[in-house]
Every structure is written in structure tokens, then in C-alpha cells.
Design a protein around this motif. Sequence first.
Motif, PDB file in Angstrom:
ATOM      1  N   GLU A  57      98.355  14.678  51.657  1.00 35.92           N
ATOM      2  CA  GLU A  57      98.802  14.408  50.325  1.00 35.92           C
ATOM      3  C   GLU A  57      97.662  14.418  49.157  1.00 35.92           C
ATOM      4  O   GLU A  57      97.925  14.845  47.949  1.00 35.92           O
ATOM      5  CB  GLU A  57      99.556  12.922  50.424  1.00 35.92           C
ATOM      6  N   ARG A  58      96.612  13.818  49.515  1.00 36.02           N
ATOM      7  CA  ARG A  58      95.506  13.757  48.453  1.00 36.02           C
ATOM      8  C   ARG A  58      95.222  15.346  47.974  1.00 36.02           C
ATOM      9  O   ARG A  58      94.880  15.851  46.871  1.00 36.02           O
ATOM     10  CB  ARG A  58      94.175  13.178  49.071  1.00 36.02           C
ATOM     11  N   ARG A  59      95.209  16.137  49.144  1.00 35.73           N
ATOM     12  CA  ARG A  59      94.889  17.629  48.669  1.00 35.73           C
ATOM     13  C   ARG A  59      95.777  18.210  48.011  1.00 35.73           C
ATOM     14  O   ARG A  59      95.637  19.117  47.091  1.00 35.73           O
ATOM     15  CB  ARG A  59      94.441  18.223  50.152  1.00 35.73           C
ATOM     16  N   LYS A  60      96.970  17.974  48.318  1.00 33.79           N
ATOM     17  CA  LYS A  60      98.224  18.669  47.493  1.00 33.79           C
ATOM     18  C   LYS A  60      98.094  18.258  46.233  1.00 33.79           C
ATOM     19  O   LYS A  60      98.259  18.874  45.175  1.00 33.79           O
ATOM     20  CB  LYS A  60      99.439  18.154  48.058  1.00 33.79           C
ATOM     21  N   LYS A  61      97.983  16.928  45.834  1.00 35.59           N
ATOM     22  CA  LYS A  61      97.782  16.461  44.488  1.00 35.59           C
ATOM     23  C   LYS A  61      96.648  16.939  43.775  1.00 35.59           C
ATOM     24  O   LYS A  61      96.665  17.177  42.657  1.00 35.59           O
ATOM     25  CB  LYS A  61      97.584  14.757  44.569  1.00 35.59           C
ATOM     26  N   GLN A  62      95.411  17.125  44.409  1.00 28.86           N
ATOM     27  CA  GLN A  62      94.173  17.968  43.944  1.00 28.86           C
ATOM     28  C   GLN A  62      94.705  19.275  43.442  1.00 28.86           C
ATOM     29  O   GLN A  62      93.984  19.597  42.335  1.00 28.86           O
ATOM     30  CB  GLN A  62      92.879  17.430  44.612  1.00 28.86           C
ATOM     31  N   ALA A  63      95.412  19.765  44.163  1.00 26.31           N
ATOM     32  CA  ALA A  63      95.700  21.102  44.022  1.00 26.31           C
ATOM     33  C   ALA A  63      96.578  21.276  42.788  1.00 26.31           C
ATOM     34  O   ALA A  63      96.425  22.448  42.090  1.00 26.31           O
ATOM     35  CB  ALA A  63      96.333  22.156  45.210  1.00 26.31           C
ATOM     36  N   GLN A  64      97.028  20.401  42.398  1.00 28.69           N
ATOM     37  CA  GLN A  64      98.171  20.444  41.161  1.00 28.69           C
ATOM     38  C   GLN A  64      99.124  21.404  41.206  1.00 28.69           C
ATOM     39  O   GLN A  64      99.264  22.406  40.222  1.00 28.69           O
ATOM     40  CB  GLN A  64      97.198  20.378  40.045  1.00 28.69           C
TER      41      GLN A  64
END
Length: 137
Positions: A57-64
Amino acid sequence: MNLIELDRALKQLRLGGMAAVLETHLRQAQSEPLAPIDLISCLVSDELARRGERLLERRKKQAQFRDAQKSLDNFDFNFNKKMNRSLVFDLATGAFIARLVFRSTWYGQKSLGAGHRTSRHPTGLPRALSRNPHPAR
């Protein structure tokens, strides 16, 4: 240590996933014969699963991403019939990187082995260890 103190300690240790399922697993261990190692293993696996989900979830959020809910599972491949579905999934998993790394490693080992064989003395010893490093030819 009672259940409330244990829950607080787990949260202090940043083991929130374990704290969330502790009571459930304790009830399960009391109702069925569950060895202590099995109880601990269930708690640890739940914590690892929770951390993995949070990392994703954090990586998806960082990928924007423009639309974070879209994935390859519900992607419409019919709009372009020439698109190779298996190639797209191969690129998404990154499996091609592993193949490239292992292939280059294999070639590297092959060339290192060939160089290693040529640097040996005919007796089988490395040239530096043989009595006559340059034998008569």
C-alpha cells in the motif's frame, strides 16, 4: 503479564498485526490442542502478512498512480489484439531481470572457468605453486 499488558507491549514493539490477532489465536489455542510453537508461528505469519500488505500500500501511494485501483488483473487486453499478454505480465513481475542476471552469471562462470583451466600447470597445480612455472613445450 495479562492480556491488556501483552497487547500494550506488542504495540510498543510495533507488532500491531500480532496484537490485533492475539486474542483470536489464544482462543483458538485454548479450544483446540495447539502447540506453543504453532501459536507463535501463526502470530508471526499474520504479522508478516500485515507488514507485506502495508508495504504494498505504501509503494502504491508513493508511485502516485492516476488510478490506483486498476491492476493488470482487470486490464482490457482486447483493445489491442497485437499486445502480448504474457509478455506484459512477465514485465510486471520482473522475471526477465532474474533471467538476465542468471544468464550473465552463467556466462561469467563459464569464461572464468576457461581462464582458470588455462592458467594451470600441466601437472594440475596452479603455475605459482609448481616448481617449474614455465614447462618446456
